[in-house]
Design an enzyme around this catalytic site. Structure first.
Site: not given
Lengths: 333, 333, 333, 333
Positions: B144-147
């Site tokens: 995921g992008c934030y991850a």
């Protein structure tokens, strides 16, 4: 071993975009990048988007540049002529500045001031016959950003007699990178965000270039600074002459141009779709009230309006396919 | 004849960026792109930045996709599992959605709801051992992008014992494309321009993924919507454990990672420098007042945060150099 | 005949906002506005949004200002002390600069350099007892913009024992007007649009002021420049102490404060809602994973963070209702 | 006890700006605000910038509104006529929609479709004689946002014979709030940020209104969506007729208009300077190449282009000074 390329004036926005394109170009070796105040700093300190490019900015002097096969000049207006004159004739040169665009010395003096340095081959490959001229040249004057957007929309229509050259009205809005990287208070983010701001109304220095390139004989050109980093949207209106259909004229003119797209009917160009690319998007209609022909043109001012076009010209000058190392597709959203 | 690639869910922002990257990839042939509501329309009508790409959006069904060597799934969360199950095992799959990221079924149910589809190989090549795991896998769950932004900043520090995993505080701001392309009033330009807006404060669904990937055991994660189309800036703070030097740990961890740049000391990451690229920029310091370690991480949420990373994973799965068809350099300004 | 007001340093962004508020204030007469480089120009040439305000910028000297009942100083840090010392004691002064905020001379020297000019009454009326202190003062030091946003979120929680003062982590993003109007390349619109950029990470000069005003004893404070002209969003996290409920504490603390709004549960502050106003919006929750208390605070950095608060302080010093001439409501979208 | 005011259609952007202005108006009591889908919600939940305004949105029905002295209608085009007809004749009405602007029923049907509801007094007080007409009217049709910007620039020049009415070319760019608050994919922040996008090229529905109000007989009007929440910049060009000096004509026309500012020579209007205000900024020159007269006009589309002008009209209808509760000054930067 690739073709040896140097960039003079690599610290500005057009210079940075050039370095990005050159770093990804399959046939070019970037051998030198020079600057004035920033000389001695790593490229990636001046252009953080190029982190990973291991190169120092050198000083802009002919000795540094003469060793390249082709030199891009991305200097302030008025500084190209002297440097170009100091380079060996065999070194090819693409000038992103205005110094060598105009054939009319009077127009140069009126809008730019100072003596005229003389015209070079005009670097807009999509004009009739210009691809061959550029391929044969060792000195090419890159087209100005507003001139690219306006000329691609207008020149084929005037040439085909589809519109009159005598009453052309253009309003063109540009992203702020077109105003350069020098620190000026009116270009601060606080000033430009949320703002549309016209400038040089009634007397912009691109007027003679646009007239020369497009064939217009009377041109009202109003530029507007828009709250975005990149992009030019030019709205061009002219009086139809009762001849050829404008859409067909444009479609035919660019049938073989890899970077100019006449969009499907009903779809209008917008700047974001061209960001980061070398493309120009066009659409045209006839206004129901006034009957004027309206052409809208969108480009990335740093792409097709500057660095992208410069690479396209360099490709042609060096015998490569014109789209080598350039993208047709924009980075959006 | 290149490797045959298909994209399911090609009408969204991650899908569009995937198509852009695939169109420029030297080894991939884009053979199918499918969508739901937009099926039957030309790609360039849905993604105007892809004018010139001659392809129609098909319907998302297994028969269309099964003919490819590798399929990217860019579907809404919860829709990947069923489609993937219907594809032949030999067809490689990279899932950009969340369905197969979590190993903890409880965490899945708590944050996403519904039954857990099971974990796939986690698609973050820069984690220790992960390049080989991805290269050996036929099913990979894209991070995921934030991850991505948080894990690249944090995981090596926790693994090396440079910071404690027990008190990590992250505030991460994202451009609006991270919220998707569905028409929602709070995502209108009029609402987001000039605005910073926190959301899902205190309970974001990326928390279990970040904990799993980074090793953090207590994580305060606050996401903020920022007025820009692309980019994530994550500010990660943690308590030093008195062990290894954070900067040396990060530099060592990414010495061979082509897309992760620990910037020279004193230069801080900013999102625009990564736009359009697959790069992650990192910097770290120790706060003079609190003594906390502060790591700042910048990525393009559609690049290293989604489509770029997906192509990187696909390259590895297909035996290509991981950077094939991807750019290290950002499009700025 | 109203109260006579002068503004020194009227050419910057805070100065311009002050002039806007003063021009609409029902009890104030703006008798002089002074500047340095811009002296001698009409106000409306320097602040085009004030077209119609018929006033020339004068030179910043004590003689021009001494004739006013109250003088606002909106000068660069370090320039207020000398000017204030030259004004008659009876002339009330509100200093928007940092010179007189800190009680700790060492902290001043460490973060600002140079000798400490001494502390004035701290101009944050919403702190306990501060309204009366301001009303009795003739010299008031306006609160810094980040300190307003953070202190309003944090001070009541620490004072009530709802959170520990020993581990406070703040990430605060500000619009670009907070960086001032001086022409700097990194603040150009081309650089800031589409970009989030942290700065002074690990050692910001507002840290001692925030600690002094809020009661925090350990503070990690990371500021970020955001792509918008105005607004601060501060995300403040702290460890709960098991005492009072954070939301009840904040609601009670600001029950009588006209400009601080604790939003209904579930509604989070965002900066655009405070633009052009003197309001601060607050919301709080407990993070499900870490258990930390998260408070988010939104203000207009030029409003409650500078000019609005300065007028609020002036109102109190002059015996007027504190909200005279100020708006509670933001200009949005 | 003030004048009783109601707003129908209070949930949109023009409605929200109206509520903001009404809440600060010294003579008006806001007694009801109604909406359709949002009825039953607190105003501050729908318009977070109005936190602190204690009012619920009611249902839009005549009974709710009939009790007011004046009703503002901020409804979608086509919905005003039926509601207005159901209100008592003594209740004054200002319609922000298009239903009652056009005198030409054919033009209405051609651009809007459906039957024409009949023209009301045209709410542009700065037109000759219009202040008195508005003051005497009980039904006033507020001017459309593009029509305000264009007409204020053009009407005096045509009336004075300074330019010909027969060849007017206008390109006008608007902030996104002009497109309304309905959730549409092409208006998402991700789409509009960094983008200039023309729309309804060749046939915009404001054309007949602009021709009616300005006296133009041939009008090419091209609207462009710009990446900012508020503001209209109209570039108006016309052919000079050899008569009066354009600048003198405009200065004379607006000598007594509190909200229209012909800027000092050389200073050009820009939209940010008018944000949040009811002002219109104008400048004019003669183009050196084409000889056309170029007038540039800037307004806030929600201010002078909608809610501000509506309040100005209401003031006149109710015998108040026209600038009561309105600001001449913009909120900038």
């Amino acid at each position: 071993m690739g073709i040896r390329i140097a960039v003079a004036g690599a610290s500005g926005y057009a210079g940075g975009e050039l370095l990005r394109l050159l770093a990804g170009h399959p046939e070019f070796d970037l051998v030198a990048a020079t600057a004035h105040a920033q000389a001695g700093r790593p490229v990636a300190a001046v252009h953080p988007q190029l982190a990973g490019l291991d190169l120092m900015l050198g000083t802009t002097d002919p000795a540094t540049l003469a060793d390249a096969d082709l030199v891009f000049l991305a200097l302030p207006h008025g500084e190209s002529a002297a440097l170009a004159a100091a380079l060996p004739p065999a070194v090819r040169v693409v000038d992103l500045g205005a110094d060598h665009r105009l054939r009319d010395a009077d127009a140069w003096s009126r809008y730019y001031g100072g003596p005229h340095a003389g015209a070079w081959t005009y670097g807009l490959p999509e004009l009739p016959g210009q691809r061959a001229a550029i391929a044969a040249a060792t000195r090419v004057a890159n087209t100005g950003c507003y001139a690219v957007a306006t000329t691609l929309a207008l020149a084929p229509l005037i040439a085909a007699g589809a519109v009159l050259p005598t009453d052309v009205v253009v309003v063109a809005a540009s992203g702020t990178s077109g105003a350069g990287r020098a620190a000026k208070a009116h270009l601060l983010g606080s000033e430009v965000m949320g703002d549309l701001s016209p400038y040089k109304v009634g007397a912009h220095q691109h007027v003679p270039e646009i007239k020369q390139a497009s064939g217009a004989t009377s041109l009202s050109f109003t530029p507007v600074l828009a709250p975005m980093p990149r992009g030019i949207l030019a709205t061009v209106t002219a009086v139809p002459s009762g001849g050829a259909d404008p859409r067909e004229v444009l479609a035919a003119a660019y049938a073989d141009a890899p970077f100019v797209h006449v969009l499907p009917e009903g779809q209008w160009p917008h700047t974001a779709a061209t960001a980061g690319s070398n493309s120009c998007h066009l659409q045209v209609c006839v206004d129901v009230d006034s009957g004027r022909v309206i052409v809208v043109s969108a480009i990335d001012n740093l792409g097709k309006g500057a660095a992208g076009q410069a690479v396209q010209n360099a490709n042609l000058m060096l015998g490569l396919p014109e789209s080598t190392g350039l993208s047709v597709f924009g980075v959006a959203p």
